[in-house]
Design a protein around this motif. Structure first.
Motif, PDB file in Angstrom:
ATOM      1  N   ILE A 122      -4.242  27.666 -10.364  1.00 49.39           N
ATOM      2  CA  ILE A 122      -4.804  27.381 -11.689  1.00 49.39           C
ATOM      3  C   ILE A 122      -6.072  26.532 -11.568  1.00 49.39           C
ATOM      4  O   ILE A 122      -7.048  26.733 -12.308  1.00 49.39           O
ATOM      5  CB  ILE A 122      -3.739  26.716 -12.609  1.00 49.39           C
ATOM      6  N   GLY A 123      -6.079  25.618 -10.604  1.00 46.29           N
ATOM      7  CA  GLY A 123      -7.250  24.764 -10.404  1.00 46.29           C
ATOM      8  C   GLY A 123      -8.469  25.569  -9.976  1.00 46.29           C
ATOM      9  O   GLY A 123      -9.574  25.345 -10.451  1.00 46.29           O
ATOM     10  N   LYS A 124      -8.222  26.535  -9.070  1.00 47.63           N
ATOM     11  CA  LYS A 124      -9.320  27.383  -8.577  1.00 47.63           C
ATOM     12  C   LYS A 124      -9.884  28.240  -9.717  1.00 47.63           C
ATOM     13  O   LYS A 124     -11.101  28.385  -9.868  1.00 47.63           O
ATOM     14  CB  LYS A 124      -8.761  28.294  -7.483  1.00 47.63           C
ATOM     15  N   VAL A 125      -8.968  28.795 -10.512  1.00 48.23           N
ATOM     16  CA  VAL A 125      -9.399  29.642 -11.641  1.00 48.23           C
ATOM     17  C   VAL A 125     -10.209  28.799 -12.626  1.00 48.23           C
ATOM     18  O   VAL A 125     -11.271  29.215 -13.098  1.00 48.23           O
ATOM     19  CB  VAL A 125      -8.177  30.285 -12.355  1.00 48.23           C
ATOM     20  N   ALA A 126      -9.706  27.587 -12.898  1.00 49.40           N
ATOM     21  CA  ALA A 126     -10.387  26.692 -13.836  1.00 49.40           C
ATOM     22  C   ALA A 126     -11.807  26.384 -13.350  1.00 49.40           C
ATOM     23  O   ALA A 126     -12.759  26.433 -14.119  1.00 49.40           O
ATOM     24  CB  ALA A 126      -9.583  25.408 -14.000  1.00 49.40           C
ATOM     25  N   GLU A 127     -11.908  26.115 -12.064  1.00 55.97           N
ATOM     26  CA  GLU A 127     -13.211  25.783 -11.482  1.00 55.97           C
ATOM     27  C   GLU A 127     -14.170  26.969 -11.565  1.00 55.97           C
ATOM     28  O   GLU A 127     -15.316  26.820 -11.987  1.00 55.97           O
ATOM     29  CB  GLU A 127     -12.976  25.377 -10.019  1.00 55.97           C
ATOM     30  N   ARG A 128     -13.662  28.145 -11.180  1.00 52.34           N
ATOM     31  CA  ARG A 128     -14.520  29.344 -11.174  1.00 52.34           C
ATOM     32  C   ARG A 128     -14.929  29.759 -12.588  1.00 52.34           C
ATOM     33  O   ARG A 128     -16.047  30.194 -12.816  1.00 52.34           O
ATOM     34  CB  ARG A 128     -13.784  30.510 -10.488  1.00 52.34           C
TER      35      ARG A 128
ATOM     36  N   ILE B  28      -3.759  35.406 -21.428  1.00 48.24           N
ATOM     37  CA  ILE B  28      -3.737  35.678 -19.984  1.00 48.24           C
ATOM     38  C   ILE B  28      -2.325  35.390 -19.460  1.00 48.24           C
ATOM     39  O   ILE B  28      -1.547  34.689 -20.127  1.00 48.24           O
ATOM     40  CB  ILE B  28      -4.754  34.827 -19.174  1.00 48.24           C
ATOM     41  N   ARG B  29      -2.049  35.936 -18.306  1.00 46.35           N
ATOM     42  CA  ARG B  29      -0.765  35.587 -17.688  1.00 46.35           C
ATOM     43  C   ARG B  29      -0.931  35.552 -16.165  1.00 46.35           C
ATOM     44  O   ARG B  29      -1.771  36.291 -15.630  1.00 46.35           O
ATOM     45  CB  ARG B  29       0.340  36.550 -18.114  1.00 46.35           C
ATOM     46  N   PRO B  30      -0.163  34.681 -15.512  1.00 49.09           N
ATOM     47  CA  PRO B  30      -0.296  34.624 -14.053  1.00 49.09           C
ATOM     48  C   PRO B  30       0.267  35.895 -13.414  1.00 49.09           C
ATOM     49  O   PRO B  30       1.167  36.536 -13.974  1.00 49.09           O
ATOM     50  CB  PRO B  30       0.530  33.394 -13.670  1.00 49.09           C
ATOM     51  N   ALA B  31      -0.297  36.221 -12.258  1.00 47.19           N
ATOM     52  CA  ALA B  31       0.186  37.418 -11.565  1.00 47.19           C
ATOM     53  C   ALA B  31       1.508  37.134 -10.853  1.00 47.19           C
ATOM     54  O   ALA B  31       2.260  38.041 -10.516  1.00 47.19           O
ATOM     55  CB  ALA B  31      -0.867  37.879 -10.576  1.00 47.19           C
ATOM     56  N   GLY B  32       1.794  35.853 -10.609  1.00 48.95           N
ATOM     57  CA  GLY B  32       3.035  35.492  -9.943  1.00 48.95           C
ATOM     58  C   GLY B  32       3.107  33.993  -9.723  1.00 48.95           C
ATOM     59  O   GLY B  32       2.317  33.241 -10.298  1.00 48.95           O
ATOM     60  N   LYS B  33       4.063  33.592  -8.903  1.00 47.95           N
ATOM     61  CA  LYS B  33       4.194  32.163  -8.611  1.00 47.95           C
ATOM     62  C   LYS B  33       4.311  31.962  -7.106  1.00 47.95           C
ATOM     63  O   LYS B  33       4.828  32.836  -6.387  1.00 47.95           O
ATOM     64  CB  LYS B  33       5.436  31.596  -9.300  1.00 47.95           C
ATOM     65  N   SER B  34       3.834  30.822  -6.659  1.00 48.87           N
ATOM     66  CA  SER B  34       3.940  30.531  -5.229  1.00 48.87           C
ATOM     67  C   SER B  34       5.382  30.126  -4.914  1.00 48.87           C
ATOM     68  O   SER B  34       6.181  29.916  -5.832  1.00 48.87           O
ATOM     69  CB  SER B  34       2.987  29.386  -4.860  1.00 48.87           C
ATOM     70  N   GLU B  35       5.688  29.980  -3.639  1.00 43.88           N
ATOM     71  CA  GLU B  35       7.053  29.595  -3.245  1.00 43.88           C
ATOM     72  C   GLU B  35       7.444  28.261  -3.857  1.00 43.88           C
ATOM     73  O   GLU B  35       8.601  28.026  -4.216  1.00 43.88           O
ATOM     74  CB  GLU B  35       7.151  29.520  -1.720  1.00 43.88           C
ATOM     75  N   SER B  36       6.425  27.402  -4.015  1.00 45.91           N
ATOM     76  CA  SER B  36       6.730  26.089  -4.603  1.00 45.91           C
ATOM     77  C   SER B  36       6.651  26.091  -6.129  1.00 45.91           C
ATOM     78  O   SER B  36       6.728  25.049  -6.770  1.00 45.91           O
ATOM     79  CB  SER B  36       5.811  25.030  -4.007  1.00 45.91           C
ATOM     80  N   GLY B  37       6.489  27.282  -6.728  1.00 50.94           N
ATOM     81  CA  GLY B  37       6.567  27.403  -8.189  1.00 50.94           C
ATOM     82  C   GLY B  37       5.255  27.267  -8.937  1.00 50.94           C
ATOM     83  O   GLY B  37       5.247  27.233 -10.164  1.00 50.94           O
ATOM     84  N   TYR B  38       4.119  27.185  -8.203  1.00 49.04           N
ATOM     85  CA  TYR B  38       2.830  27.085  -8.895  1.00 49.04           C
ATOM     86  C   TYR B  38       2.372  28.469  -9.375  1.00 49.04           C
ATOM     87  O   TYR B  38       2.573  29.455  -8.678  1.00 49.04           O
ATOM     88  CB  TYR B  38       1.753  26.478  -7.979  1.00 49.04           C
ATOM     89  N   ARG B  39       1.702  28.466 -10.541  1.00 54.12           N
ATOM     90  CA  ARG B  39       1.176  29.727 -11.067  1.00 54.12           C
ATOM     91  C   ARG B  39       0.069  30.247 -10.145  1.00 54.12           C
ATOM     92  O   ARG B  39      -0.780  29.476  -9.697  1.00 54.12           O
ATOM     93  CB  ARG B  39       0.538  29.527 -12.447  1.00 54.12           C
ATOM     94  N   LEU B  40       0.049  31.558  -9.975  1.00 52.73           N
ATOM     95  CA  LEU B  40      -1.005  32.183  -9.167  1.00 52.73           C
ATOM     96  C   LEU B  40      -1.659  33.308  -9.968  1.00 52.73           C
ATOM     97  O   LEU B  40      -0.979  34.035 -10.702  1.00 52.73           O
ATOM     98  CB  LEU B  40      -0.425  32.742  -7.865  1.00 52.73           C
TER      99      LEU B  40
END
Lengths: 150, 96
Positions: A4-10, A27-39
């Motif tokens: 989310i941080g990278k998307v926000a920056e870009r 919008i919706r995230p394409a998935g989540k990382s193993e640690s549960g962060y939106r991707l």
């Protein structure tokens, strides 16, 4: 995949804005990382750019949702987008007309002030608002008794 | 009495154009001496469209009043125009 941080920056928005767009179903995230962060994918950045541009043209979030849905509907064509844009323009013109009427009413009120530091009881602007004169073009009772009771 | 029918639409909509032609024929079937048809491009006459309250073109106004915010079926338009013409004829005979 992007965090989310990278998307926000870009996309030059805040992470909170992205979460807000997500809550609004834009919008919706394409998935989540193993640690549960939106991707997210690159598509999220394109959608955010689209949302920002549409907002600048006066589209509401509901309008933008409709435009985004049309964009991904196979049966939709440019006529559909054109229709939404024409309707939005009509809406904006209607608002501009209403704002112009308000501005003219304020001009009439401002013209009534004689700047001679009277007490508020004698203020022609307050008097005209009470008497409803702001709505009536041509009636500018400068230096005229407002008939307000003390 | 003559009725002015104004069809508000945005250019480039082929579906609108087809429906508009059917409506125009229905209106003019009452007599071109009694009904005048005018196509209005909302983008060219946006102030007028806004004044009449056109929000979602295509729409139809009769004598400067927005009567159909969405396009009606041709028979419905014809019936509305016929009703207005009959009413005007009845009023003018009472005045005489």
């Amino acid at each position: 995949m992007l965090t989310i941080g990278k998307v926000a920056e870009r996309a030059q928005v805040t992470a909170d804005s992205i979460r807000f767009y997500e809550r609004e179903g834009l919008i919706r995230p394409a998935g989540k990382s193993e640690s549960g962060y939106r991707l997210y994918t690159e598509e999220a950045i394109r959608r955010i750019e689209f949302i920002k541009q549409a907002q600048e043209c006066g589209f509401s979030l509901a309008d933008i949702r409709e435009l985004l849905e049309l964009r991904s509907t196979d049966s939709a064509c440019c006529d559909d987008i054109y229709r939404v844009s024409v309707e939005k323009k009509l809406q904006l013109e209607r608002k501009i007309k209403a704002l112009n009427a308000m501005s003219q009413a304020l001009t009439r009120l401002i013209d009534m002030c004689s700047h001679d530091r009277k007490s508020l009881d004698e203020c022609p602007i307050l008097g005209a608002l009470e008497a409803g004169l702001a709505k009536q073009p041509g009636k500018s009772p400068k230096n005229q008794s407002t008939g307000r009771s003390k | 009495m003559k009725l002015l029918v104004e069809a508000f639409s945005a250019p480039g909509c082929s579906k609108c154009a087809q429906t508009r032609e059917a409506l125009k024929s229905a209106a003019e079937s009452l007599g071109k001496d009694r009904v005048t048809w005018r196509d209005v491009n909302v983008l060219e006459e946006i102030d007028y469209a806004v004044e009449l309250g056109v929000m979602t073109p295509p729409s139809i106004a009769i004598n400067g009043e927005l009567v159909f915010p969405a396009l009606p079926k041709p028979e419905r338009l014809r019936a509305e125009l016929a009703r207005r013409l009959d009413r005007a004829a009845a009023n003018s005979s009472i005045e005489r």
